[in-house]
Each structure stands twice: as structure tokens, then as C-alpha cells.
Scaffold this motif. Sequence first.
Motif, PDB file in Angstrom:
ATOM      1  N   ALA A 261       0.976  -0.757  -0.482  1.00 19.42           N
ATOM      2  CA  ALA A 261       0.228   0.064   0.278  1.00 19.42           C
ATOM      3  C   ALA A 261       0.755   1.312  -0.335  1.00 19.42           C
ATOM      4  O   ALA A 261       0.554   2.187  -0.774  1.00 19.42           O
ATOM      5  N   LEU A 262       2.089   1.516   0.956  1.00 22.46           N
ATOM      6  CA  LEU A 262       2.582   2.680   0.729  1.00 22.46           C
ATOM      7  C   LEU A 262       3.791   1.956  -0.692  1.00 22.46           C
ATOM      8  O   LEU A 262       3.454   3.522  -0.747  1.00 22.46           O
TER       9      LEU A 262
ATOM     10  N   ASP B  57       2.191   1.435  -3.380  1.00 19.08           N
ATOM     11  CA  ASP B  57       1.076   2.389  -4.591  1.00 19.08           C
ATOM     12  C   ASP B  57       1.163   3.690  -4.153  1.00 19.08           C
ATOM     13  O   ASP B  57       1.374   4.273  -5.372  1.00 19.08           O
ATOM     14  N   LYS B  58       0.717   3.910  -3.523  1.00 17.92           N
ATOM     15  CA  LYS B  58       1.116   5.382  -3.105  1.00 17.92           C
ATOM     16  C   LYS B  58       2.257   6.302  -3.242  1.00 17.92           C
ATOM     17  O   LYS B  58       1.840   7.269  -3.585  1.00 17.92           O
TER      18      LYS B  58
ATOM     19  N   GLY C 232       1.990   6.635  -6.869  1.00 22.57           N
ATOM     20  CA  GLY C 232       0.801   7.485  -7.340  1.00 22.57           C
ATOM     21  C   GLY C 232       1.487   8.701  -6.396  1.00 22.57           C
ATOM     22  O   GLY C 232       1.084   9.537  -8.206  1.00 22.57           O
ATOM     23  N   GLN C 233       2.319   9.452  -5.624  1.00 22.54           N
ATOM     24  CA  GLN C 233       2.396  11.198  -5.464  1.00 22.54           C
ATOM     25  C   GLN C 233       3.752  11.067  -6.925  1.00 22.54           C
ATOM     26  O   GLN C 233       3.133  12.090  -6.965  1.00 22.54           O
TER      27      GLN C 233
ATOM     28  N   ALA D 116       6.823  11.727  -2.231  1.00 19.79           N
ATOM     29  CA  ALA D 116       6.156  10.075  -2.722  1.00 19.79           C
ATOM     30  C   ALA D 116       7.840   9.869  -1.885  1.00 19.79           C
ATOM     31  O   ALA D 116       7.944   8.743  -1.878  1.00 19.79           O
TER      32      ALA D 116
ATOM     33  N   THR E 131       7.065   9.138   1.694  1.00 22.90           N
ATOM     34  CA  THR E 131       6.558   8.251   1.806  1.00 22.90           C
ATOM     35  C   THR E 131       7.154   6.740   1.591  1.00 22.90           C
ATOM     36  O   THR E 131       7.206   6.073   2.135  1.00 22.90           O
TER      37      THR E 131
END
Length: 647
Positions: free
Chosen positions: A88-89, A91-92, A95-96, A140, A143
Motif C-alpha cells: 500500500a505504501l 503504491d502510494k 501514485g504521488q 513520494a 512516503t
Amino acid sequence: MSYRYGEYRDGPDPLAPPYDVRSALDQMGDAVLSGSNPGHALRDLLKQGLPGAQDRRGLDDLLREVRRRRRELRERGRLDGTLERARALLDKAIGQERSELFPDPSDDARLRESELDGLSDDTASAIQELSTYQWRSAAARQTFEELRGLLRREVLDSQFRGMREALANPDPAAMERVREMMSELNDMLDRDARGEHTQDDFENFMSKYEDMFPESPRNLEELVDTLARRAAATQRLLASLTPRQREELNALINQTLEQAGMGEQMRRLGESLYSRRPDLAWNTPERLTGDDPMGMGDAVTALDELADLTQLEAALRQDYPGARLDDIDEGAIRRALGRAAVDDLEALRQIERELEQQGYLRRQRGKLELTPKAVRRLGETALRRVFASLESGRRGDHDQVDAGAAGELTGSSRPWRFGDEQPIDVVRTVVNGVRRGGRGAVTLSVDDFEVAETERRTAAAVCLLVDLSYSMALRGTWAAAKQTAMALQALVASKFPQDSVQIIGFSNYARVLQPDELAGLEWDMVQGTNLHHALLIAGRHLDRHPDFEPVVLVVTDGEPTAHLRRNGSAAFEWPPTQETLELTLAEVDKMTRRRATLNVFMLAEDERLKEFVNEVARRNGGRVFSSSADRLGEYVVSDFLRTRRAR
């Protein structure tokens, strides 16, 4: 000064009355008199617990608590929580980064997007590929650092419980301290392997890194046990995942350790722990059925506790040969169920020890046996049960104040013998002590004691023949026969000490049963009802006491199906052969010539048995009783008392 009073919480109440070990014996006695052996009776007592002043829980109660705790742990969550959160992190962060690149029309932005498109589907590989990526997006980048910090904390927490809190802040100094700790730990283990380790080394190590070990081990052995169990739980976590999940998580672990500069130290530690504790279940898969994803550290903790509970459950069941309460790990009990459970376990251990120390139990070749002292108490209990069911008879049928005194005092005395219950002749006992000890203080020894003699009543030679064949267990009559034998033995020993009693058990062969053997006696897992052999042994007992009145009682649930051959071997046939019946009835005729009356107590309504015992009664003149199992003791004791009164 002021004082505050409250409930005592530091273990058992020190002012509570001690548990009466005789009550424990009586509880065991209920099982023994119901047909169990002493080992099983003690096991049942420990399983049920010790009701009384403190109501201590038994092994069954602790076992239920362990199983409840196991269910809770299994339903807590899923094992793949770290993988799910890492993905999840990741992908985050991607995405950012894409959001930052999308408005930029430059070729560099397109090249970066192409690089992101080509990332591996495998989480560990993608993280490895992005480790050298130059992030355009500050969010990003942050993250991604959060992801790496998560992995670092979870991986180290899976090996060292509580490390997650120590690394909550991304402090390079904290990581350097962890590296130093691991290096010193490995060096200490190496010195211990060479025999050079001392307790001072361990205490110096703990003074520097105590905060990293919340278990507070007291020595290197405890530290190794803690770390080895946690390392084994980590391996079980990997074994419990799908092959793809296992590969991804294993790659993440190795990648994270290498990036933290701990790969080699962790490998050294893992090899050392495995070599010291290969007995742990290192690669046994374990399934958790909950819905909530668990972090790697939490999952390892849950699996570590589950392994503890699994071993604890096996120990608490006590269903393996040679099982002892000392096999139960007190530390595992404390970790799983708390201090109160440790106190309950110690109370059970104390009862087991006290029964042996106070002379009620003994171990012979690993087998638990009741001592003569315990057998006498159980015999008295069996006798009280029988008398409780008897209707009130003439005066003198039951208890008497001077139990064991066979008649009026004669004025003479004799040396005391083991088992005597006649009154002690105090004057002659003290005189013997004075004569032996000379001047000064008088001390008495066993040889000094004398008992007052009484008038001798007519003595009886008593034979109780008890069927031990497997059919007694199948019909549920064995417990009643065992209790009856113990009651009769206790009655003769206490009320008719001048009598000579012999209890004979018979199945395919017959044998004399000693009084201290009765409590632990079990039926024989063989075929055959060799009443012929039992009557032979009973006849020899009567012949050894020609001046005694003969009393013969037979308890059986089947006709004779075996006899003794001339060479001493047993012959079994069913239906019984004519030879078996003729030889058995020949012994009945010998009993008749000895003036011994055979009273037979039938515990079954078999027609062939009825036909046989009626023939015995016709030849001998004895009586036949058709008794239910629950009234057997009443019938036998009543008949014996009637016979003794008649004599």
C-alpha cells in the motif's frame, strides 16, 4: 505512621489453612474404590483440582484456559499484514510521483514514467529497484522513506521484541546502537561456545542494552531461549504464507537487513540460535483465521505464543507415559495464564509431593502405588460405605469402641506386632524402656511396646475368591468386587484380628492378592474363569489352619471356563469342557469334606452360571446370592458377619 490494608496479591494467601492431604487421598479413594488404579486416580484428582479453602484450579481448568487463549490468538488476524501495508505504501509513493510527473511535458518526465511502468510486480523487487530512484515528488520521497522505516522496524521487531519502539524515530544513532548490540551479542555467544563466557559478561551486556530486551532475562541461557523462540516463530510465519508471499517477505527481510548493515550479523545470530535450540518447531506452518492484517512483529509474537500454548496443552493433558507435573513449564504457564495459574500449579505439585512424603504413595519402577497406610484408610472407607447401606442389626454388628479387642482382657501382655490394634500395656512398655536404657531419661523404641492380650474367640480361616476376568470389566461389576474385597479385608483386620483372611483373584490363572495390592488391582485382559485353580489355593490356606473355622466366599459373573493341567498350564475352552466342570466340582467336594461352606455371589443372570452354582449348592450345602453390583459389598459383609456370629 499510617497503614493501608487490602487483598494480598503477591501469590497464595500465606495465612490460608494448608490443604489437608488426607482429603486428597479420600478423593483419590473414590476413584480407586470405583475400579481405577492409583496412577489414574491421582491423575483424575490433579485434573479436577483441589476444592477447599482456596479452591485451586485443576489441570482441566488450566487446559480450558489454554485452549481459549489459542482460539483468541488464531482469530486475531492475518499473517500477511506487513506485505499488505508495504504494498500500500509503495503504491502510494508511486501514485504521488506520477501526480508530480503528469503535468511536466519534458522527455525526462516521460522517461521517469516509463521507469515506473517497468517496475516488477514483486513488492521486494520493486522496492529494490526504487532504492536508487531520484524522486521528483517530495511527498513520494517521504512516503518511500516511511516504507523503508516500516520494514526496518518490523523486521527487527520480529527478531527482538520491543525493537519497534526503539526505532520509532529514524535516528542514525539508534540504528548504530542496534548494530553494536548485535555484534556484541554474537561475540558473547561465540565466547560461550568456547567455554569462556561468564555471568559478569552477561550483566555488562545487559547494563548497556537492557531496554532492548523487555523480557529481562537473568542469564545468557534465558536470553538465548527468548531469542530462539522468536526466531523460530519468524520461520513459522514464513512457512505459513503462500509460496509467493513467502518469497516476497523473505526478500524484503534480507533486503532490509542488508541496507541496515546487519545482514551478516543476523545470519550469525540465526545459525547460533538454531544450533542451540534445534528442538523448536522452526518450519511448522500455523494458520491464523482472523480478518485484520497483522504486522510482522505482531504476527511473530502471536506465533510465538501459539507455540508456547501448543506445548503447554500437551504437558497439561498428562496423557503420555511417565507424565509428571514437573514436566509443565512454569514460565510458559506464567506467560500464558498469569501468576494465579502458577500458584494453582504449585498447589497441585505440593499435593503430589505431600502424598509421597507423608507415606500414602510410593513409586516402584516408575509405577505409582498406594502404601499399606493408604490401603488401610481406603479399606476403612469401603467398609463404612458397606455399613452405611446395611440395615441396623443386632448390637455388635458394627463399630466397637475397642476395635480389634477380641474379648475380655486376660491380664497378660505380649510384644506389639505391626497391625495390632489391641490396647497398649503402658506399664510394661515403660518398664521395658527403663530396663533397656538404664538410669537417666527414659526413651522408648518400637521393641519396648507391649499390648494387652484378650480372651481368644473362635478364629476363622477366611477365603474370598474374586473373579478378575475381562467380563467383570465389560459388565461393569469389577469396581464393586474390588471395593468388596477391600471392605472385607478391613473388617477382618479391625473387628476379627484373630482370623486369617486370604483374598484370591482368578482369571485364566489364580493368585493370592496381598492387602496392599488391592487398591491398585485391575482386571486381567485375558480369557478364562479358572475357579478350579482358585479353589486349589483356597484349600491350601484352609489346610494350613486346621483348627480355624473355614469361611469361603466366591464372587463371579461366569461359569468356569478354564482349569489347571497337571503340568501347571491353564486350559481354556468356551463353552466349558466336561473336564473343566468335573475338576472344579471335585475341588468343591474337597471343600465339603473340610467342612467349608461355599457361598457364591452371582453378578450375572446367565443360565449356564445358574445351573453351575445350583450344583455347587447341592453338593456343598452353601447358599447362592444373586446380587446386583451396587449391593455386592452389603451381601458379602452381611453373610460373613452372620457366619461369624453363628460360630
